[in-house]
Motif scaffolding. Structure first.
Motif: not given
Ligand code: PEP
Ligand code: MN
Length: 342
Positions: A122, A127, A178, A181-182, A203, A233, A268
């Protein structure tokens, strides 16, 4: 459809549905073919689909999510990421840095992951940060680093994509996309990823119910991409002692409702290194199909989420526990298998 159905009988059903403006999604399982229909139920009722050759049964799926439901596909699915399975017979260990920072840091984290038996890497190049002043990731340069590290280690990579217009570009590098979550309800992003044939790690939104999460998966599936793995998560609760609350019950609940694989992210959810081992154990024993773990060669210098990253020693302990509990659950560790050519 009936076992051993002829391809032309499948095509005939698809054609009849499409002729009235419906959509037909053909899913081929090991033992049978299921055709998922989307459109006006009353119109479908006039088509006498049940009387067509090869049709075993016509069922109205009552859940709001259809393609991802177990009513649509009773057997649990296996999603393969460059030959690494994620599904009911295995436990897949995915590890790597929260964020790609440098080539050296990413390679070191990947080597830690690989030494511990992880079969996927991963690492975020994009970010989504709460603060606009926090490190936002290296962008495409980070994806190139990930691709180089894949070249060196052979580990398939899962990396986040944060906006619909970048899906195509990120998909050129990633083995699995991926959705963070947001962005779980960023519907344009879900649809854009649904147009690709790249496996997806979806997620759970930190404020989302399981129903909303499965509807988000349905957005991806509806555009044709059923290679979806769900990731619990952690969700927001009144508790402040942890960053988020890992909803362990989501694992068996989702597995009852959906055929999609489900993994957990103990890094997380807990937000703290010392919680990663106990949460991983809980998730695997609850039936998770894998775990995704943050690791870092020097967590104290990490540009993102250093407090939850495991160092090599902790990762070794975690990996041993994953191996033991995988056997306890009657599963095997997920190893990469190459499909024979052709
Ligand atoms: C991540 O996996 O780097 C991450 C930002 O996770 P999440 O979206 O679950 O906060
Ligand atoms: Mn992170």
């Amino acid at each position: 459809m009936m076992p051993g159905v002829e391809p032309e009988h499948v095509e005939a059903v698809v054609a009849r549905v499409e002729a009235v403006g419906g959509q037909a999604f053909v899913s081929r399982g090991v033992s049978r073919v299921i055709i998922g229909l989307i459109g006006d139920v009353e119109t479908f009722a006039t088509l006498d689909l049940a009387g067509m050759p090869g049709v075993a049964q016509v069922t109205r799926v009552s859940t709001e999510y259809k393609l991802v439901s177990r009513e649509h596909r009773p057997e649990r699915s296996v999603v393969r990421v460059r030959g690494v399975p994620i599904g009911p017979d295995t436990v897949t260990l995915i590890a790597g840095p929260c964020a790609v920072e440098t080539p050296e840091q990413t390679l070191a984290a990947a080597q830690m992951a690989q030494a511990a038996g992880a079969t996927m890497l991963r690492g975020g190049a994009f970010k989504p940060r709460t603060s606009p002043y926090a490190f936002q990731g290296l962008g495409e340069a980070g994806l190139r680093i990930l691709a180089d590290v894949r070249e060196l280690t052979g580990l398939p990579i899962v990396t986040e994509v944060v906006s619909a217009h970048e899906v195509e570009m990120v998909a050129e590098y990633a083995d699995m996309l991926q959705i963070g979550t947001r962005n779980m309800q960023n519907f344009a992003l879900l649809q854009a990823i649904g147009e690709t044939n790249v496996p997806v790690l979806l997620k759970r939104g930190m404020n989302a119910t399981i129903q909303e999460w499965l509807m988000a998966a349905e957005y991806v599936a509806q555009r044709g991409n059923l290679e979806i793995v769900l990731c619990e998560r952690g969700i927001r609760t009144f508790e402040t002692a942890t960053r988020n609350t890992l909803d362990v019950s989501a694992v068996p609940v989702v597995q009852q409702l959906s055929h999609l694989p489900v993994i957990i992210d103990p890094s997380h959810s807990g937000g703290r290194r010392e919680l990663v081992l106990p949460l991983s154990r809980a998730g695997i024993v609850a039936g998770a199909d894998g775990v995704i773990i943050d690791v870092h060669p020097q967590p104290e210098t990490a540009l993102c989420d250093g407090a939850q990253a495991l160092v090599a020693k902790d990762l070794g302990v975690l990996a041993q526990s994953v191996t033991d509990l995988t056997a306890y659950m009657g599963r095997t560790p997920a190893k990469r298998r190459y499909r024979s050519a052709g």
